[in-house]
Design a protein around this motif. Structure first.
Motif, PDB file in Angstrom:
ATOM      1  N   LEU A 101       0.842  -1.197   0.000  1.00 36.61           N
ATOM      2  CA  LEU A 101       0.000   0.000   0.000  1.00 36.61           C
ATOM      3  C   LEU A 101       0.874   1.242   0.000  1.00 36.61           C
ATOM      4  O   LEU A 101       1.992   1.219   0.506  1.00 36.61           O
ATOM      5  N   VAL A 102       0.345   2.343  -0.528  1.00 37.65           N
ATOM      6  CA  VAL A 102       1.156   3.562  -0.621  1.00 37.65           C
ATOM      7  C   VAL A 102       0.906   4.536   0.520  1.00 37.65           C
ATOM      8  O   VAL A 102       1.584   5.552   0.608  1.00 37.65           O
ATOM      9  N   ASN A 103      -0.060   4.269   1.386  1.00 39.96           N
ATOM     10  CA  ASN A 103      -0.271   5.193   2.499  1.00 39.96           C
ATOM     11  C   ASN A 103       0.755   4.930   3.601  1.00 39.96           C
ATOM     12  O   ASN A 103       1.531   3.978   3.527  1.00 39.96           O
ATOM     13  N   ILE A 104       0.788   5.763   4.614  1.00 36.44           N
ATOM     14  CA  ILE A 104       1.715   5.594   5.731  1.00 36.44           C
ATOM     15  C   ILE A 104       0.953   5.747   7.044  1.00 36.44           C
ATOM     16  O   ILE A 104      -0.152   6.263   7.078  1.00 36.44           O
ATOM     17  N   GLY A 105       1.560   5.296   8.129  1.00 41.59           N
ATOM     18  CA  GLY A 105       1.001   5.508   9.450  1.00 41.59           C
ATOM     19  C   GLY A 105       0.018   4.458   9.908  1.00 41.59           C
ATOM     20  O   GLY A 105      -0.681   4.651  10.900  1.00 41.59           O
ATOM     21  N   ASP A 106      -0.057   3.345   9.231  1.00 40.21           N
ATOM     22  CA  ASP A 106      -0.968   2.280   9.623  1.00 40.21           C
ATOM     23  C   ASP A 106      -0.338   1.451  10.743  1.00 40.21           C
ATOM     24  O   ASP A 106       0.878   1.471  10.924  1.00 40.21           O
ATOM     25  N   ALA A 107      -1.142   0.707  11.485  1.00 36.33           N
ATOM     26  CA  ALA A 107      -0.595  -0.175  12.513  1.00 36.33           C
ATOM     27  C   ALA A 107       0.158  -1.347  11.884  1.00 36.33           C
ATOM     28  O   ALA A 107       1.092  -1.884  12.470  1.00 36.33           O
ATOM     29  N   LYS A 108      -0.251  -1.740  10.675  1.00 37.34           N
ATOM     30  CA  LYS A 108       0.419  -2.842   9.993  1.00 37.34           C
ATOM     31  C   LYS A 108       1.555  -2.314   9.121  1.00 37.34           C
ATOM     32  O   LYS A 108       1.573  -1.156   8.731  1.00 37.34           O
ATOM     33  N   SER A 109       2.489  -3.191   8.817  1.00 34.97           N
ATOM     34  CA  SER A 109       3.636  -2.814   7.994  1.00 34.97           C
ATOM     35  C   SER A 109       3.217  -2.676   6.536  1.00 34.97           C
ATOM     36  O   SER A 109       2.504  -3.535   6.001  1.00 34.97           O
ATOM     37  N   LEU A 110       3.682  -1.599   5.916  1.00 39.87           N
ATOM     38  CA  LEU A 110       3.323  -1.284   4.536  1.00 39.87           C
ATOM     39  C   LEU A 110       4.591  -1.115   3.701  1.00 39.87           C
ATOM     40  O   LEU A 110       5.622  -0.693   4.209  1.00 39.87           O
ATOM     41  N   ALA A 111       4.483  -1.436   2.418  1.00 39.62           N
ATOM     42  CA  ALA A 111       5.627  -1.285   1.520  1.00 39.62           C
ATOM     43  C   ALA A 111       5.167  -0.688   0.200  1.00 39.62           C
ATOM     44  O   ALA A 111       4.017  -0.849  -0.207  1.00 39.62           O
ATOM     45  N   CYS A 112       6.106  -0.010  -0.457  1.00 34.06           N
ATOM     46  CA  CYS A 112       5.828   0.582  -1.756  1.00 34.06           C
ATOM     47  C   CYS A 112       7.111   0.562  -2.589  1.00 34.06           C
ATOM     48  O   CYS A 112       8.195   0.834  -2.065  1.00 34.06           O
TER      49      CYS A 112
END
Length: 199
Positions: A142-153
């Motif tokens: 995903l391209v958003n930031i600040g989620d509780a889960k780890s995100l990558a772009c």
């Protein structure tokens, strides 16, 4: 009349680069103003919350300090792991001593870890970046930031793919770059996902 007042309101009568060059007066006529508000202002500011969304935000704020601590702890562990990995070319994270803002981070930020957002370069360029991105399992792509889960772009193949290689370079998007927003999961699980994707 947005068309007659082009000089005064160019945002309605000029191509909008963020929306593939749409000219609001051409596409929406008298509704040019509201079309631009809906596509640009609301997207950029998130100003149109429903009551339930506002409630959820307030609930989330109650545990924000605890979550931020975990985000930052995990991000530092991930950055240190990446820094020592043979498949990683570079790591950009201000909590690492080699970063140009390391001293500032130590001075102004609690524990010297400024955030959970970091970038790194996979050896092998664009194709290696895409391969890493496609192999992730725990990280959400995903391209958003600040989620509780780890995100990558992988910006070169996602958010900035419409730009040429020269345009990407001009705005600082490297073909091998991966952006991580490290979540609050167990740090060992996060690192294990990165490890299997770097193989």
């Amino acid at each position: 009349d947005w068309v007659k007042q082009k000089q005064r309101f160019p945002q309605f009568s000029s191509p909008e680069p963020a929306y593939h060059g749409v000219v609001y007066t051409d596409a929406f006529g008298p509704a040019a103003f509201i079309a631009r508000v809906r596509t640009v202002a609301l997207r950029n500011t998130g100003a149109c919350l429903s009551p339930f969304n506002a409630f959820l935000l307030l609930q989330g704020l109650e545990t924000l300090p605890l979550r931020i601590e975990r985000h930052c702890e995990n991000a530092l562990k991930v950055a240190e792991y990446l820094q020592s990995h043979p498949s990683v070319d570079w790591v950009n994270f201000a909590a690492l001593p080699e970063h140009t803002n390391y001293e500032r981070a130590k001075k102004y930020i609690k524990n010297g870890v400024p955030a959970s957002l970091l970038t790194f370069g996979v050896k092998g360029g664009y194709d290696a970046g895409v391969a890493f991105y496609d192999k992730l399992k725990l990280f959400k792509r995903l391209v958003n930031i600040g989620d509780a889960k780890s995100l990558a772009c992988h910006p070169a193949s996602t958010t900035h793919r419409q730009l040429s290689a020269e345009e990407q370079a001009a705005v600082g998007v490297k073909p091998e770059a991966i952006r991580l927003c490290v979540g609050i999961e167990n740090a060992e699980d996060i690192i294990a996902d990165i490890s299997q994707a770097l193989v």
